[in-house]
Write a protein that holds these residues in place. Sequence first.
Motif, PDB file in Angstrom:
ATOM      1  N   TRP A  13       0.809  -1.224   0.000  1.00  0.00           N
ATOM      2  CA  TRP A  13       0.000   0.000   0.000  1.00  0.00           C
ATOM      3  C   TRP A  13       0.842   1.275   0.000  1.00  0.00           C
ATOM      4  O   TRP A  13       0.291   2.376   0.031  1.00  0.00           O
ATOM      5  CB  TRP A  13      -0.924   0.012   1.218  1.00  0.00           C
ATOM      6  CG  TRP A  13      -1.875  -1.143   1.270  1.00  0.00           C
ATOM      7  CD1 TRP A  13      -2.139  -2.056   0.289  1.00  0.00           C
ATOM      8  CD2 TRP A  13      -2.683  -1.532   2.385  1.00  0.00           C
ATOM      9  NE1 TRP A  13      -3.059  -2.986   0.722  1.00  0.00           N
ATOM     10  CE2 TRP A  13      -3.419  -2.689   2.000  1.00  0.00           C
ATOM     11  CE3 TRP A  13      -2.874  -1.016   3.667  1.00  0.00           C
ATOM     12  CZ2 TRP A  13      -4.306  -3.319   2.855  1.00  0.00           C
ATOM     13  CZ3 TRP A  13      -3.763  -1.651   4.526  1.00  0.00           C
ATOM     14  CH2 TRP A  13      -4.478  -2.798   4.119  1.00  0.00           C
ATOM     15  N   ALA A  51     -13.321   2.702   7.369  1.00  0.00           N
ATOM     16  CA  ALA A  51     -13.270   1.798   6.217  1.00  0.00           C
ATOM     17  C   ALA A  51     -13.169   0.347   6.680  1.00  0.00           C
ATOM     18  O   ALA A  51     -13.865  -0.539   6.152  1.00  0.00           O
ATOM     19  CB  ALA A  51     -12.082   2.158   5.330  1.00  0.00           C
ATOM     20  N   SER A  55      -7.941   4.024   2.067  1.00  0.00           N
ATOM     21  CA  SER A  55      -9.137   3.547   2.771  1.00  0.00           C
ATOM     22  C   SER A  55      -9.752   2.365   2.027  1.00  0.00           C
ATOM     23  O   SER A  55     -10.199   1.388   2.646  1.00  0.00           O
ATOM     24  CB  SER A  55     -10.159   4.671   2.898  1.00  0.00           C
ATOM     25  OG  SER A  55      -9.653   5.742   3.674  1.00  0.00           O
ATOM     26  N   ASP A  56      -9.764   2.449   0.704  1.00  0.00           N
ATOM     27  CA  ASP A  56     -10.302   1.342  -0.088  1.00  0.00           C
ATOM     28  C   ASP A  56      -9.430   0.095   0.062  1.00  0.00           C
ATOM     29  O   ASP A  56      -9.948  -1.031   0.098  1.00  0.00           O
ATOM     30  CB  ASP A  56     -10.385   1.749  -1.560  1.00  0.00           C
ATOM     31  CG  ASP A  56     -11.006   0.658  -2.419  1.00  0.00           C
ATOM     32  OD1 ASP A  56     -12.190   0.347  -2.211  1.00  0.00           O
ATOM     33  OD2 ASP A  56     -10.295   0.090  -3.267  1.00  0.00           O
ATOM     34  N   SER A  57      -8.115   0.285   0.168  1.00  0.00           N
ATOM     35  CA  SER A  57      -7.218  -0.858   0.373  1.00  0.00           C
ATOM     36  C   SER A  57      -7.528  -1.555   1.689  1.00  0.00           C
ATOM     37  O   SER A  57      -7.550  -2.793   1.764  1.00  0.00           O
ATOM     38  CB  SER A  57      -5.763  -0.388   0.355  1.00  0.00           C
ATOM     39  OG  SER A  57      -5.404   0.144  -0.902  1.00  0.00           O
ATOM     40  N   PRO A 100      -8.433   8.329   0.023  1.00  0.00           N
ATOM     41  CA  PRO A 100      -9.498   7.482  -0.517  1.00  0.00           C
ATOM     42  C   PRO A 100      -8.983   6.123  -0.998  1.00  0.00           C
ATOM     43  O   PRO A 100      -9.616   5.093  -0.747  1.00  0.00           O
ATOM     44  CB  PRO A 100     -10.056   8.318  -1.681  1.00  0.00           C
ATOM     45  CG  PRO A 100      -9.747   9.730  -1.311  1.00  0.00           C
ATOM     46  CD  PRO A 100      -8.413   9.666  -0.632  1.00  0.00           C
ATOM     47  N   ALA A 101      -7.837   6.120  -1.680  1.00  0.00           N
ATOM     48  CA  ALA A 101      -7.296   4.850  -2.176  1.00  0.00           C
ATOM     49  C   ALA A 101      -6.814   3.967  -1.026  1.00  0.00           C
ATOM     50  O   ALA A 101      -7.007   2.742  -1.040  1.00  0.00           O
ATOM     51  CB  ALA A 101      -6.157   5.114  -3.159  1.00  0.00           C
ATOM     52  N   GLN A 114     -16.472  -0.726   8.397  1.00  0.00           N
ATOM     53  CA  GLN A 114     -17.534  -0.903   7.410  1.00  0.00           C
ATOM     54  C   GLN A 114     -17.381  -2.219   6.669  1.00  0.00           C
ATOM     55  O   GLN A 114     -18.373  -2.892   6.354  1.00  0.00           O
ATOM     56  CB  GLN A 114     -17.523   0.256   6.411  1.00  0.00           C
ATOM     57  CG  GLN A 114     -18.695   0.234   5.435  1.00  0.00           C
ATOM     58  CD  GLN A 114     -20.038   0.324   6.139  1.00  0.00           C
ATOM     59  OE1 GLN A 114     -20.246   1.246   6.957  1.00  0.00           O
ATOM     60  NE2 GLN A 114     -20.950  -0.595   5.860  1.00  0.00           N
ATOM     61  N   ALA A 115     -16.135  -2.612   6.398  1.00  0.00           N
ATOM     62  CA  ALA A 115     -15.902  -3.889   5.733  1.00  0.00           C
ATOM     63  C   ALA A 115     -16.452  -5.044   6.568  1.00  0.00           C
ATOM     64  O   ALA A 115     -17.098  -5.955   6.034  1.00  0.00           O
ATOM     65  CB  ALA A 115     -14.415  -4.083   5.478  1.00  0.00           C
ATOM     66  N   TYR A 146     -12.466  -7.084   3.906  1.00  0.00           N
ATOM     67  CA  TYR A 146     -13.651  -7.723   3.320  1.00  0.00           C
ATOM     68  C   TYR A 146     -13.297  -9.040   2.643  1.00  0.00           C
ATOM     69  O   TYR A 146     -13.949 -10.070   2.877  1.00  0.00           O
ATOM     70  CB  TYR A 146     -14.305  -6.770   2.312  1.00  0.00           C
ATOM     71  CG  TYR A 146     -15.504  -7.364   1.614  1.00  0.00           C
ATOM     72  CD1 TYR A 146     -16.765  -7.325   2.217  1.00  0.00           C
ATOM     73  CD2 TYR A 146     -15.382  -7.977   0.367  1.00  0.00           C
ATOM     74  CE1 TYR A 146     -17.876  -7.881   1.577  1.00  0.00           C
ATOM     75  CE2 TYR A 146     -16.467  -8.535  -0.272  1.00  0.00           C
ATOM     76  CZ  TYR A 146     -17.714  -8.487   0.336  1.00  0.00           C
ATOM     77  OH  TYR A 146     -18.793  -9.045  -0.288  1.00  0.00           O
ATOM     78  N   TYR A 188     -10.427  -1.477   3.297  1.00  0.00           N
ATOM     79  CA  TYR A 188     -11.733  -2.120   3.145  1.00  0.00           C
ATOM     80  C   TYR A 188     -11.606  -3.445   2.394  1.00  0.00           C
ATOM     81  O   TYR A 188     -12.118  -4.481   2.857  1.00  0.00           O
ATOM     82  CB  TYR A 188     -12.684  -1.186   2.395  1.00  0.00           C
ATOM     83  CG  TYR A 188     -14.055  -1.799   2.155  1.00  0.00           C
ATOM     84  CD1 TYR A 188     -15.102  -1.567   3.042  1.00  0.00           C
ATOM     85  CD2 TYR A 188     -14.286  -2.629   1.053  1.00  0.00           C
ATOM     86  CE1 TYR A 188     -16.349  -2.150   2.829  1.00  0.00           C
ATOM     87  CE2 TYR A 188     -15.522  -3.212   0.842  1.00  0.00           C
ATOM     88  CZ  TYR A 188     -16.544  -2.964   1.738  1.00  0.00           C
ATOM     89  OH  TYR A 188     -17.768  -3.542   1.536  1.00  0.00           O
ATOM     90  N   GLN A 189     -10.939  -3.426   1.243  1.00  0.00           N
ATOM     91  CA  GLN A 189     -10.843  -4.630   0.415  1.00  0.00           C
ATOM     92  C   GLN A 189     -10.071  -5.745   1.124  1.00  0.00           C
ATOM     93  O   GLN A 189     -10.438  -6.923   1.036  1.00  0.00           O
ATOM     94  CB  GLN A 189     -10.171  -4.296  -0.919  1.00  0.00           C
ATOM     95  CG  GLN A 189     -10.959  -3.332  -1.793  1.00  0.00           C
ATOM     96  CD  GLN A 189     -12.318  -3.881  -2.206  1.00  0.00           C
ATOM     97  OE1 GLN A 189     -12.528  -5.100  -2.261  1.00  0.00           O
ATOM     98  NE2 GLN A 189     -13.261  -2.990  -2.481  1.00  0.00           N
TER      99      GLN A 189
END
Length: 469
Positions: free
Chosen positions: A130, A199, A141-143, A138-139, A202-203, A149, A145-146
Amino acid sequence: MIMLNRTILSLIAVLMLAAALNGQSAFIRGADLSYVQEMEDCGALFKDTAGNPADPFELFAQAGCDMVRLRLWHTPAWYDTLNSGQRYSDFTDVLEAAQRSKGAGMGVLLDYHLSDFWADPGRQWVPGAWLPVVHDLPALSDSVYQHIYTTLMAMHEAGALPEMVQVGNETNRGILLTQEENDAGWVLDWPRNAALFQAGLQAVSDVESETGQDIRKAIHIAGPTNVGWLMEGFAANDVTGFEVIGLSYYWQWHQPTTIAQTGSIISSLVADYPGKEVMIFETGYPWTMDWADGASNILTDTHPDYAPASPDAQRRWLEDLSDAVAANGGSGVFYWEPAWVSTACSTPWGQGSHKENATFFDFDSRVLEGGGMDWFGGEATTPTIDAAPQIQVVLQQRGQALWVELPAELPALLRCDVYDIGGRGVRSFPLQGGGQEFRLSGLPAGTYVAVVQSAGQVFASKLFEQAGE
């Protein structure tokens, strides 16, 4: 017929466990067993008290352990040049350990370090994968989350979805930092931190929705004296969606904070954050001051009430801590790495284990008689705690000094203790009625917490910055 009966009994045990874990009234006794499979591969042969070889997960389950905590690193490539080159605490290792835990009838607490290496109050390194997006919130946070999840959904498909998940490990500072940012000193950017935590949480919530299974979500803070101001920060920055506040509490690193004072802090948390459970996610206590290998042991201090180190002292520490947690409204206690026994393998810092003197096993990997393993079989008592007197405390920083103002007549012997950001005591000042000033000469520049407390209650705390002299 025997196999069928065992299957039925196993199913009943799992159903009873699920019912207990979904109810907040059940007190959890757990163990972090992240090192077990590595120790097995390194030649450790775990034995019961009679010396009979036994599966370590079965040993803990039979002793009464409710839940197994497992750390997950993102990509621990540093293992590639260590020992046999086999990686541990990666997804493959964690999935197998979770399946073995559940197969023995225990629940699972999954500990996302959100790093390739150890995450703690002094080190929150972003995973190497990362780094390209470390300054793109944003990117990044998405990392987060993914990562959470996809790993949880994979565990669900394998029948090993954890009952509890903690987002981050001992997060007393900003998380997911470059090594340069981390090593430059303590930093905490709350808006950035809040987005990253949300993030991750939420995941977990989305996995709950998709699987239809409840997962308790937790944050984790090191040192009881740090939890007050950090929880205020989480609340002020709208970090929501978690049910559990997890704490690390070791006498080694968090003295002079006592078990009774830790209980007082837990009581305040339960009152201040209705609906949140409070647990000790990490603790440990030595049963001996001897060693079995060349790796330096990390737990080398004993509390006067639990000295000298012995299996009995280790068990009593856990029993008394559990009683204090339960009496003050807490929900559980986990012991960190009770099976990190000595082997011929090495860590990045030495050959052997850094905690063989504080496991639940002797130096022959046999369960200690009368030691910490016996703690699982007990029940947390809830002794009556007299209501502590309430007093008004003024606690201020004045330049290079602390100002404390108290009533003329004190209800108990009080002191002002100063802790670093990791929860370690660095100064202690006895208090008397009235106003008094304490110089902080010689205290290095940094962030600290001042706490006014008696032997059994915390009355006030304040986060402050100390400038260099």
